[in-house]
Design an enzyme around this catalytic site. Structure first.
Site, PDB file in Angstrom:
ATOM      1  N   LYS A 179      23.292 -93.280  30.145  1.00  0.00           N
ATOM      2  CA  LYS A 179      22.448 -92.152  30.529  1.00  0.00           C
ATOM      3  C   LYS A 179      22.748 -91.003  29.574  1.00  0.00           C
ATOM      4  CE  LYS A 179      23.046 -88.506  32.794  1.00  0.00           C
ATOM      5  NZ  LYS A 179      22.223 -87.540  31.979  1.00  0.00           N
ATOM      6  N   GLU A 255      36.342 -88.483  28.165  1.00  0.00           N
ATOM      7  CA  GLU A 255      36.436 -87.627  26.976  1.00  0.00           C
ATOM      8  C   GLU A 255      35.892 -86.274  27.391  1.00  0.00           C
ATOM      9  OE1 GLU A 255      37.998 -90.404  24.100  1.00  0.00           O
ATOM     10  OE2 GLU A 255      37.814 -88.218  24.225  1.00  0.00           O
ATOM     11  N   CYS A 289      33.615 -80.412  21.069  1.00  0.00           N
ATOM     12  CA  CYS A 289      34.791 -80.414  21.947  1.00  0.00           C
ATOM     13  C   CYS A 289      36.070 -80.143  21.177  1.00  0.00           C
ATOM     14  CB  CYS A 289      34.900 -81.765  22.639  1.00  0.00           C
ATOM     15  SG  CYS A 289      34.985 -83.116  21.466  1.00  0.00           S
ATOM     16  N   GLU A 389      36.489 -72.562  27.247  1.00  0.00           N
ATOM     17  CA  GLU A 389      35.897 -73.242  26.090  1.00  0.00           C
ATOM     18  C   GLU A 389      34.652 -72.452  25.698  1.00  0.00           C
ATOM     19  OE1 GLU A 389      34.306 -77.165  26.908  1.00  0.00           O
ATOM     20  OE2 GLU A 389      35.092 -77.879  25.015  1.00  0.00           O
TER      21      GLU A 389
HETATM   22  N1  LIG Z   1      36.088 -85.078  24.556  1.00  0.00           N
HETATM   23  C1  LIG Z   1      34.977 -85.378  23.894  1.00  0.00           C
HETATM   24  O1  LIG Z   1      34.903 -86.346  23.106  1.00  0.00           O
HETATM   25  C2  LIG Z   1      33.758 -84.529  24.098  1.00  0.00           C
HETATM   26  C3  LIG Z   1      32.679 -84.738  23.235  1.00  0.00           C
HETATM   27  C4  LIG Z   1      31.531 -83.943  23.411  1.00  0.00           C
HETATM   28  C5  LIG Z   1      31.470 -82.984  24.426  1.00  0.00           C
HETATM   29  N2  LIG Z   1      32.535 -82.825  25.247  1.00  0.00           N
HETATM   30  C6  LIG Z   1      32.499 -81.810  26.293  1.00  0.00           C
HETATM   31  O2  LIG Z   1      31.218 -81.797  26.952  1.00  0.00           O
HETATM   32  C7  LIG Z   1      30.927 -80.471  27.382  1.00  0.00           C
HETATM   33  C8  LIG Z   1      29.547 -80.060  26.869  1.00  0.00           C
HETATM   34  O3  LIG Z   1      28.587 -81.006  27.238  1.00  0.00           O
HETATM   35  P1  LIG Z   1      27.694 -80.762  28.519  1.00  0.00           P
HETATM   36  O4  LIG Z   1      27.508 -79.321  28.781  1.00  0.00           O
HETATM   37  O5  LIG Z   1      26.497 -81.624  28.410  1.00  0.00           O
HETATM   38  O6  LIG Z   1      28.652 -81.358  29.668  1.00  0.00           O
HETATM   39  P2  LIG Z   1      28.216 -81.743  31.146  1.00  0.00           P
HETATM   40  O7  LIG Z   1      29.427 -82.257  31.778  1.00  0.00           O
HETATM   41  O8  LIG Z   1      27.456 -80.660  31.810  1.00  0.00           O
HETATM   42  O9  LIG Z   1      27.157 -82.951  30.947  1.00  0.00           O
HETATM   43  C9  LIG Z   1      27.558 -84.147  30.321  1.00  0.00           C
HETATM   44  C10 LIG Z   1      26.681 -85.282  30.838  1.00  0.00           C
HETATM   45  O10 LIG Z   1      26.930 -85.427  32.228  1.00  0.00           O
HETATM   46  C11 LIG Z   1      25.713 -85.395  32.948  1.00  0.00           C
HETATM   47  N3  LIG Z   1      25.997 -84.842  34.260  1.00  0.00           N
HETATM   48  C12 LIG Z   1      26.169 -83.551  34.610  1.00  0.00           C
HETATM   49  N4  LIG Z   1      26.468 -83.451  35.926  1.00  0.00           N
HETATM   50  C13 LIG Z   1      26.467 -84.737  36.429  1.00  0.00           C
HETATM   51  C14 LIG Z   1      26.677 -85.330  37.711  1.00  0.00           C
HETATM   52  N5  LIG Z   1      26.968 -84.590  38.781  1.00  0.00           N
HETATM   53  N6  LIG Z   1      26.611 -86.676  37.837  1.00  0.00           N
HETATM   54  C15 LIG Z   1      26.326 -87.441  36.755  1.00  0.00           C
HETATM   55  N7  LIG Z   1      26.105 -86.956  35.518  1.00  0.00           N
HETATM   56  C16 LIG Z   1      26.171 -85.615  35.365  1.00  0.00           C
HETATM   57  C17 LIG Z   1      24.802 -84.559  32.095  1.00  0.00           C
HETATM   58  O11 LIG Z   1      23.444 -84.855  32.387  1.00  0.00           O
HETATM   59  C18 LIG Z   1      25.180 -85.029  30.701  1.00  0.00           C
HETATM   60  O12 LIG Z   1      24.507 -86.239  30.411  1.00  0.00           O
HETATM   61  C19 LIG Z   1      32.006 -79.583  26.797  1.00  0.00           C
HETATM   62  O13 LIG Z   1      32.991 -79.311  27.769  1.00  0.00           O
HETATM   63  C20 LIG Z   1      32.610 -80.447  25.687  1.00  0.00           C
HETATM   64  O14 LIG Z   1      33.946 -80.114  25.404  1.00  0.00           O
HETATM   65  C21 LIG Z   1      33.684 -83.570  25.109  1.00  0.00           C
HETATM   66  O1  LIG Z   2      32.086 -82.743  20.534  1.00  0.00           O
HETATM   67  C1  LIG Z   2      32.760 -83.706  20.511  1.00  0.00           C
HETATM   68  C2  LIG Z   2      32.762 -84.691  19.397  1.00  0.00           C
HETATM   69  O2  LIG Z   2      33.631 -85.735  19.762  1.00  0.00           O
HETATM   70  C3  LIG Z   2      33.142 -84.016  18.130  1.00  0.00           C
HETATM   71  S1  LIG Z   2      33.429 -85.093  16.805  1.00  0.00           S
HETATM   72  O3  LIG Z   2      32.171 -85.161  16.025  1.00  0.00           O
HETATM   73  O4  LIG Z   2      33.819 -86.419  17.323  1.00  0.00           O
HETATM   74  O5  LIG Z   2      34.516 -84.470  16.029  1.00  0.00           O
END
Ligand SMILES: NC(=O)c1ccc[n+]([C@@H]2O[C@H](COP(=O)([O-])OP(=O)(O)OC[C@H]3O[C@@H](n4cnc5c(N)ncnc54)[C@H](O)[C@@H]3O)[C@@H](O)[C@H]2O)c1
Ligand SMILES: O=C[C@H](O)CS(=O)(=O)O
Length: 488
Positions: A179, A255, A289, A389
């Site tokens: 998803k 992640e 992230c 963040e």
């Molecule tokens: N650690 C990593 O590799 C990594 C990589 C990219 C982004 N991130 C993190 O993601 C965040 C930014 O992305 P975002 O704002 O889309 O995050 P988010 O948690 O709001 O959403 C992520 C995904 O979860 C889904 N989602 C949201 N609430 C849900 C629920 N209750 N049930 C099921 N699915 C749900 C969203 O539709 C989306 O597809 C930041 O905190 C960033 O650090 C982490």
């Molecule tokens: O935002 C999270 C991603 O994992 C960043 S990266 O492209 O993998 O460095």
């Protein structure tokens, strides 16, 4: 349409069991640079997610039974197709997410590199023989795919975050139900179209799109035929989904969010540190992230570093990601702009000062979700910008006294994903690397992500690793075989 060479890559339904499924109920996808309507996408929910899980379950045993070399061959064909369509995939990505086209091209190559990496790992899923405690036994270990994998990924890397999970899952012999974020579904659907073209068997790879993420997520975390759930997103959402998985004892990979420290010691090469910070902070307009979130600079070099940084930031061009000169695209939506603005306002009211910023044009202020690259000085680790963040192009500079002070401040966070520091002292490099409570530490480098490396965090940044020789383990079960009667 939208300047694509291959318009069939613009798909608008869910991809389930090898077929495109569309619904009359749709949701809009718009360009964050200007609000342009890009597509109306089928708005599916729990029913479609359930159908996808059932299809993945039916397909999994046959997919796992294929010789690993055959799975590897199909994965490489998928990799080749992604690179053959890199320009179209990058254009779709920039249109829906906003990042500059050059970064989008890089994301497509980055995502494809995980498919290549795990096509090569697929044929190296080794077991063990273990010296038995008695002569009548033989002990063996084999590794088997966990089964059907559910996956939910964010909008900031709409290609790579999904592919970074699908590649090891499929290589291991699992099947996959994804998803994507409803802000950016087009990239995932284009990848699914390429999977269809290379002949991934029906049901092996499925993408369900819809705005009711909670309903879809409930299926992907709690359906009895889901064996594993792999999530990338915020810590708040990850925590909720982890609790949902706990009820059925699902395996998980998480992640999650970050709050990366970027430490500049007084023995650092300051020009190299500036170059590294510009890369670590401003990629995707600060929406990654692993973006440096707090910049700690030792007192003796603080002013010199701040002056160099202000000059470098002033050179950044803000604009539509499709314009080649753009370095900083829009944020994903209005709420993201408001969040960054609030964090900056709070920190200014708490005593920070604005050192430099880039001016937005009247059009950028009127249309699109732009936030100007900004440097703040006099920030403390207690201020809002340091505790949260940021996920935007804002650099808070925090002074520190000595090595112990830097480590204490850097570790003062519930997060533990990525950390960065610059020093030319080899003893300090080892002391600080070992003392930082993060899953990944970059030394004299601003970009640490690649398919060969184990990507992941500790503490509130989650668990599991993506990429590297460790990445397959998240999608394999270890089975111990005890063979008795071997002395007869
Ligand atoms: N650690 C990593 O590799 C990594 C990589 C990219 C982004 N991130 C993190 O993601 C965040 C930014 O992305 P975002 O704002 O889309 O995050 P988010 O948690 O709001 O959403 C992520 C995904 O979860 C889904 N989602 C949201 N609430 C849900 C629920 N209750 N049930 C099921 N699915 C749900 C969203 O539709 C989306 O597809 C930041 O905190 C960033 O650090 C982490
Ligand atoms: O935002 C999270 C991603 O994992 C960043 S990266 O492209 O993998 O460095």
């Amino acid at each position: 349409m939208h300047g694509l060479s291959d318009n069939a890559l613009l798909q608008k339904g869910s991809f389930i069991n090898g077929r495109w499924e569309v619904s009359a109920d749709t949701f809009e996808v718009r360009n964050p640079a200007n609000g342009q309507l890009l597509a109306e996408i089928s708005n599916h929910g729990a029913e479609a997610a359930t159908a996808a899980v059932e299809a993945a379950y039916q397909a999994q045993k046959a997919w796992a039974a294929l010789p690993a070399a055959k799975r590897a061959e199909t994965l490489m064909a998928w990799h080749d197709e992604m690179l053959a369509h890199q320009e179209d995939l990058a254009r779709l990505l920039t249109l829906e997410q906003g990042k500059p086209l050059a970064e989008a091209r890089g994301e497509i190559a980055y995502g494809a590199s995980y498919i290549k990496w795990f096509s090569e790992e697929a044929v190296r899923i080794y077991g063990d023989t273990i010296p038995a405690p008695s002569g009548d036994k033989r002990l063996l270990v084999i590794k088997q795919p966990v089964g059907v994998v559910g996956s939910i990924t964010p909008w900031n890397f709409p290609n790579a975050m999904m592919v970074r999970k699908a590649a090891p899952a499929l290589a291991a012999g699992c099947t996959f139900v994804a998803k994507p974020a409803s802000e950016t579904p087009l990239s995932a659907l284009a990848v699914a179209e390429l999977a269809r073209r290379v002949g991934l068997p029906d049901g092996v790879f499925n993408v369900v799109v819809g705005t009711d993420s909670a309903a879809i997520g409930k299926v992907l975390t709690q359906h009895p035929k889901i064996s594993k759930f792999s999530f990338t997103g915020s810590t708040a959402t990850g925590s909720k989904l982890l609790a949902q998985c706990a009820e059925g004892i699902k395996r998980t990979s998480m992640e999650l969010g970050g709050n990366a420290p970027f430490i500049v010691f007084d023995d650092a090469d300051l020009d190299a540190a500036i170059e590294g910070l510009m890369a670590a902070k401003f990629r995707n307009a600060g929406q990654t992230c692993v973006c440096s979130n707090r910049v700690f600079v030792q007192q003796g070099v603080y002013d010199a570093f701040a002056e160099k940084l202000a000059k470098a930031v002033a050179e950044l061009t803000v604009g539509d990601g499709l314009v080649e000169e753009t370095k900083i695209g829009p944020l994903i939506n209005e709420a993201a702009v408001e969040k960054v603005s609030d964090l900056v306002s709070q920190s200014l009211s708490q005593g920070a000062s604005r050192l430099g910023s880039v001016s937005l044009s009247a059009e950028q202020q009127a249309r699109g979700f732009y936030y100007p690259p900004t440097v703040l000085t006099g920030v403390s680790n207690a201020m809002a910008l340091a505790r949260n963040e940021i996920f935007g192009p804002v650099v808070p500079l925090i002074p520190f006294e000595d090595e112990a002070d830097a480590i204490a401040q850097a570790n003062d966070s519930e997060f533990g994903l990525a950390a960065y520091f610059y020093s030319r002292d080899i003893g300090r490099v080892f002391r600080v690397s070992e003392a930082l409570e993060y899953g990944m530490v970059a030394v004299n480098e601003g970009i640490l992500s690649n398919a060969a490396a184990p990507f992941g965090g500790v503490k509130a940044s989650g668990h599991g690793r993506e990429g590297s020789k460790y990445g397959l383990d998240d999608y394999l079960d270890i089975k111990y075989l005890c063979l008795g009667g071997m002395d007869k």
